[in-house]
Design a protein around this motif. Sequence first.
Motif, PDB file in Angstrom:
ATOM      1  N   ASP A 413      -2.635  64.477 -24.485  1.00 14.40           N
ATOM      2  CA  ASP A 413      -2.950  63.120 -23.681  1.00 14.40           C
ATOM      3  C   ASP A 413      -3.280  63.511 -22.362  1.00 14.40           C
ATOM      4  OD1 ASP A 413      -3.367  60.548 -22.572  1.00 14.40           O
ATOM      5  OD2 ASP A 413      -1.754  59.939 -24.064  1.00 14.40           O
ATOM      6  N   TRP A 414      -4.457  63.492 -21.632  1.00 15.44           N
ATOM      7  CA  TRP A 414      -5.004  63.667 -20.207  1.00 15.44           C
ATOM      8  C   TRP A 414      -4.946  62.414 -19.453  1.00 15.44           C
ATOM      9  CZ3 TRP A 414      -5.485  68.660 -18.216  1.00 15.44           C
ATOM     10  CH2 TRP A 414      -5.730  69.537 -19.136  1.00 15.44           C
ATOM     11  N   MET A 415      -4.749  61.298 -20.256  1.00 20.34           N
ATOM     12  CA  MET A 415      -4.629  59.854 -19.413  1.00 20.34           C
ATOM     13  C   MET A 415      -3.276  59.701 -19.068  1.00 20.34           C
ATOM     14  SD  MET A 415      -7.788  59.127 -19.337  1.00 20.34           S
ATOM     15  CE  MET A 415      -7.619  57.153 -18.719  1.00 20.34           C
ATOM     16  N   ALA A 416      -2.302  60.000 -19.947  1.00 18.18           N
ATOM     17  CA  ALA A 416      -0.970  59.746 -19.833  1.00 18.18           C
ATOM     18  C   ALA A 416      -0.343  60.351 -18.531  1.00 18.18           C
ATOM     19  CB  ALA A 416       0.009  59.798 -21.010  1.00 18.18           C
ATOM     20  N   PHE A 417       0.689  59.903 -17.688  1.00 21.47           N
ATOM     21  CA  PHE A 417       1.203  60.851 -16.665  1.00 21.47           C
ATOM     22  C   PHE A 417       2.198  61.816 -17.018  1.00 21.47           C
ATOM     23  CE2 PHE A 417       5.318  60.814 -14.073  1.00 21.47           C
ATOM     24  CZ  PHE A 417       4.605  61.671 -12.931  1.00 21.47           C
ATOM     25  N   ASN A 418       1.788  62.904 -16.446  1.00 21.66           N
ATOM     26  CA  ASN A 418       2.821  64.010 -16.926  1.00 21.66           C
ATOM     27  C   ASN A 418       2.580  64.998 -15.627  1.00 21.66           C
ATOM     28  OD1 ASN A 418       2.961  67.140 -17.985  1.00 21.66           O
ATOM     29  ND2 ASN A 418       4.266  65.582 -19.108  1.00 21.66           N
ATOM     30  N   ARG A 419       3.796  65.530 -15.122  1.00 22.17           N
ATOM     31  CA  ARG A 419       3.701  66.436 -13.751  1.00 22.17           C
ATOM     32  C   ARG A 419       3.040  67.901 -14.028  1.00 22.17           C
ATOM     33  NH1 ARG A 419       7.719  64.015  -9.995  1.00 22.17           N
ATOM     34  NH2 ARG A 419       8.774  62.177 -11.063  1.00 22.17           N
ATOM     35  N   ASN A 420       2.693  68.383 -15.361  1.00 20.43           N
ATOM     36  CA  ASN A 420       2.154  69.395 -15.698  1.00 20.43           C
ATOM     37  C   ASN A 420       0.894  68.754 -16.989  1.00 20.43           C
ATOM     38  OD1 ASN A 420       1.073  71.846 -16.062  1.00 20.43           O
ATOM     39  ND2 ASN A 420       2.858  72.796 -16.832  1.00 20.43           N
ATOM     40  N   PRO A 421       0.023  68.138 -16.497  1.00 21.77           N
ATOM     41  CA  PRO A 421      -0.977  67.644 -17.683  1.00 21.77           C
ATOM     42  C   PRO A 421      -1.499  68.833 -18.491  1.00 21.77           C
ATOM     43  CG  PRO A 421      -1.861  67.319 -15.402  1.00 21.77           C
ATOM     44  CD  PRO A 421      -0.676  67.978 -15.237  1.00 21.77           C
ATOM     45  N   PRO A 422      -1.897  68.484 -19.738  1.00 18.04           N
ATOM     46  CA  PRO A 422      -1.454  67.200 -20.461  1.00 18.04           C
ATOM     47  C   PRO A 422      -0.175  67.034 -20.887  1.00 18.04           C
ATOM     48  CG  PRO A 422      -2.554  68.609 -21.975  1.00 18.04           C
ATOM     49  CD  PRO A 422      -2.497  69.645 -20.811  1.00 18.04           C
ATOM     50  N   LEU A 423      -0.086  65.568 -21.223  1.00 20.73           N
ATOM     51  CA  LEU A 423       1.324  65.258 -21.934  1.00 20.73           C
ATOM     52  C   LEU A 423       0.861  65.399 -23.510  1.00 20.73           C
ATOM     53  CD1 LEU A 423       4.012  63.967 -21.975  1.00 20.73           C
ATOM     54  CD2 LEU A 423       2.797  61.551 -22.290  1.00 20.73           C
ATOM     55  N   ILE A 424       1.859  66.381 -23.986  1.00 22.20           N
ATOM     56  CA  ILE A 424       1.719  66.703 -25.518  1.00 22.20           C
ATOM     57  C   ILE A 424       2.808  66.264 -26.058  1.00 22.20           C
ATOM     58  CG2 ILE A 424       1.287  68.546 -27.265  1.00 22.20           C
ATOM     59  CD1 ILE A 424       0.550  70.641 -24.850  1.00 22.20           C
ATOM     60  N   TYR A 425       2.426  65.298 -27.281  1.00 26.06           N
ATOM     61  CA  TYR A 425       3.609  64.580 -28.233  1.00 26.06           C
ATOM     62  C   TYR A 425       3.217  64.680 -29.578  1.00 26.06           C
ATOM     63  CZ  TYR A 425       0.365  60.771 -26.902  1.00 26.06           C
ATOM     64  OH  TYR A 425      -0.584  59.984 -26.451  1.00 26.06           O
ATOM     65  N   GLY A 426       3.905  64.407 -30.558  1.00 22.23           N
ATOM     66  CA  GLY A 426       3.463  64.109 -31.877  1.00 22.23           C
ATOM     67  C   GLY A 426       4.653  64.335 -32.870  1.00 22.23           C
ATOM     68  N   ASN A 427       4.358  64.798 -33.806  1.00 25.09           N
ATOM     69  CA  ASN A 427       5.541  64.597 -35.027  1.00 25.09           C
ATOM     70  C   ASN A 427       5.722  66.148 -35.483  1.00 25.09           C
ATOM     71  OD1 ASN A 427       6.225  61.882 -36.230  1.00 25.09           O
ATOM     72  ND2 ASN A 427       4.034  61.642 -36.332  1.00 25.09           N
ATOM     73  N   ILE A 428       6.871  66.300 -35.690  1.00 26.21           N
ATOM     74  CA  ILE A 428       7.428  67.728 -36.189  1.00 26.21           C
ATOM     75  C   ILE A 428       8.314  67.407 -37.390  1.00 26.21           C
ATOM     76  CG2 ILE A 428       7.316  68.693 -33.765  1.00 26.21           C
ATOM     77  CD1 ILE A 428      10.385  68.488 -33.631  1.00 26.21           C
ATOM     78  N   SER A 429       8.214  68.535 -38.246  1.00 29.70           N
ATOM     79  CA  SER A 429       9.264  68.380 -39.398  1.00 29.70           C
ATOM     80  C   SER A 429      10.244  69.545 -39.389  1.00 29.70           C
ATOM     81  CB  SER A 429       8.067  68.550 -40.601  1.00 29.70           C
ATOM     82  OG  SER A 429       9.004  68.593 -41.800  1.00 29.70           O
ATOM     83  N   PHE A 430      11.426  69.278 -39.565  1.00 30.13           N
ATOM     84  CA  PHE A 430      12.363  70.096 -39.619  1.00 30.13           C
ATOM     85  C   PHE A 430      12.676  70.910 -40.783  1.00 30.13           C
ATOM     86  CE2 PHE A 430      13.500  67.348 -36.025  1.00 30.13           C
ATOM     87  CZ  PHE A 430      14.017  68.278 -34.979  1.00 30.13           C
ATOM     88  N   GLU A 431      13.030  72.205 -40.641  1.00 29.29           N
ATOM     89  CA  GLU A 431      13.299  72.851 -41.955  1.00 29.29           C
ATOM     90  C   GLU A 431      14.476  72.194 -42.599  1.00 29.29           C
ATOM     91  OE1 GLU A 431      13.900  77.122 -41.369  1.00 29.29           O
ATOM     92  OE2 GLU A 431      11.930  77.427 -40.526  1.00 29.29           O
ATOM     93  N   GLY A 432      14.414  71.971 -43.929  1.00 34.28           N
ATOM     94  CA  GLY A 432      15.744  71.325 -44.559  1.00 34.28           C
ATOM     95  C   GLY A 432      15.498  69.983 -44.598  1.00 34.28           C
ATOM     96  N   GLY A 433      14.348  69.353 -43.986  1.00 34.46           N
ATOM     97  CA  GLY A 433      14.544  67.913 -43.973  1.00 34.46           C
ATOM     98  C   GLY A 433      14.368  67.142 -42.616  1.00 34.46           C
ATOM     99  N   GLY A 434      13.721  65.961 -42.569  1.00 37.00           N
ATOM    100  CA  GLY A 434      13.960  65.263 -41.132  1.00 37.00           C
ATOM    101  C   GLY A 434      12.624  65.559 -40.182  1.00 37.00           C
ATOM    102  N   ASN A 435      12.189  64.358 -39.736  1.00 38.62           N
ATOM    103  CA  ASN A 435      11.012  64.223 -38.927  1.00 38.62           C
ATOM    104  C   ASN A 435      11.485  63.600 -37.623  1.00 38.62           C
ATOM    105  OD1 ASN A 435       8.800  65.013 -40.948  1.00 38.62           O
ATOM    106  ND2 ASN A 435       9.976  63.627 -42.114  1.00 38.62           N
ATOM    107  N   MET A 436      10.673  63.851 -36.467  1.00 35.73           N
ATOM    108  CA  MET A 436      10.907  63.478 -35.445  1.00 35.73           C
ATOM    109  C   MET A 436       9.490  63.250 -34.780  1.00 35.73           C
ATOM    110  SD  MET A 436      13.685  64.444 -32.567  1.00 35.73           S
ATOM    111  CE  MET A 436      14.991  64.640 -33.725  1.00 35.73           C
ATOM    112  N   PHE A 437       9.357  62.078 -33.894  1.00 37.59           N
ATOM    113  CA  PHE A 437       8.207  61.746 -32.866  1.00 37.59           C
ATOM    114  C   PHE A 437       8.787  62.315 -31.578  1.00 37.59           C
ATOM    115  CE2 PHE A 437       5.242  59.514 -30.311  1.00 37.59           C
ATOM    116  CZ  PHE A 437       4.111  59.924 -30.627  1.00 37.59           C
TER     117      PHE A 437
END
Length: 482
Positions: A413-437
Amino acid sequence: MGQFGLIAYGSYLPFQAISRQAIFDQIGWIQGGLKAYAKGKRSYADWDEDAVTLAVAAARQLLTTADATKVQQLSFASTTAPFLDRSNAGIVAAALDLADHTHCHDSSGSQRAALAPLVAACQNQSDGLLIAAGEKKPVQPANVMEMLAGDAGAAILTGSDNVIAELIATQSVRSDFVDHYRTAESGTDYVLEERWVREEGIAKIASPLIATILQENNLSVDDIDHFILPVAYPSHARAIARICGIKEGAVADALFTDCGFSGVAHPLLMLNDCLDRAAPGSLILLTGFGQGMDAILLRTTEHISDYQASITVQSFMSHLRIEDNYPRFLASNGQFHPDWGMRAERDNRTAQTVAFDKSRDIYGLVGGFCTSCETPQFPKARRCVNPDCNALDTQQDYRFADIPATVKSFTEDWMAFNRNPPLIYGNISFEGGGNMFIEMTGFAPGDIAIGDKVEMDFRIKDIDDKRGFHRYFWKAASKRQM
């Protein structure tokens, strides 16, 4: 009495470094004499790293080879800690999810801050002392320290079982010799003349101290296999070794070419680098200079052959991403204040009540694990999130911080504020189960892809510029390819 000494160690360097030539290309017109140091690279921490996160990262490397239950005390060492009146060591302990009864204390005020608790531990035979050092030295553009410094973290753990380096003796001397100083008002180091520091300071303090500790332990300079003198100017250690009669081959790598001088963390970082390669029975003379000097004698044991650091110092240095963007480097160090745009105009005040109530969730990244259906979840809750289960009060603590994960989706995201652009975010899936944004870090623009392996890093989430508060959380970091 059995052996006492070091039983584990860990190191950490940030993902990126800047070419010193790139620095000189921008400031050489001001300080032409800095051309002498315009070689190699220096590590630097990103905007979302500080002394605390660097120390946490090093301690986590250590705890991949040692049981966290062995830690009875935690000493956080730094002269660049973010808080003047808050236990920085307490933040480190919370991020490591150490037991609540762990004694935590901060060590600061001198470049010897990491060695002070080690000297005390040697004298008191203190098992279970984790010393975690981190330094992100603020440097003024065109100052010599901009070229000499580097950001890093290092950690060691003392104990009596499976000792890899026995602590033999210590010797200290105090001297209010000012080679540099930094105050709350100055913000950056004021550095005195190099030759005067070497000849009137280090040489006259180090030589008699080294002679004394060797004599008292029936040793000679010829017995020294590794001589560690962590100072900003890499040539000083060789000069002092010649004065003391220490053989040139024993002088430890100053880590200047690929890292730089990491202040309080540097004695431990250089020690860890020696331990990465040391043979059993090697005599190590570890020193630290700063308003006096500490000298510590260690001897590696047979257990050093079986010990393997999770990532060696040399591996960290050889896998740094090289930057040549000087303004980006300045911004990461808080020395460049551009107009970040309207999206940066927000109040980042931390809700301290929520932060305290959810402390273990936020700092330890501890979620829940349903004992009924074996589903991990974050955050932990009374009811299981699995729609086929929905069991009540079946959650056990489950720490996500140490579990590898994979990128499921991402946005640059090049529009969102970040002190070292771009701001990178998303979903990750953990080994053994569990997801996090979650936010992501350690990726250069365009480098991230679905399916990439990531690991959790303790980072700064937000900086409240108005109140001077660092708010921490975890981010998904690019898995280092070593």
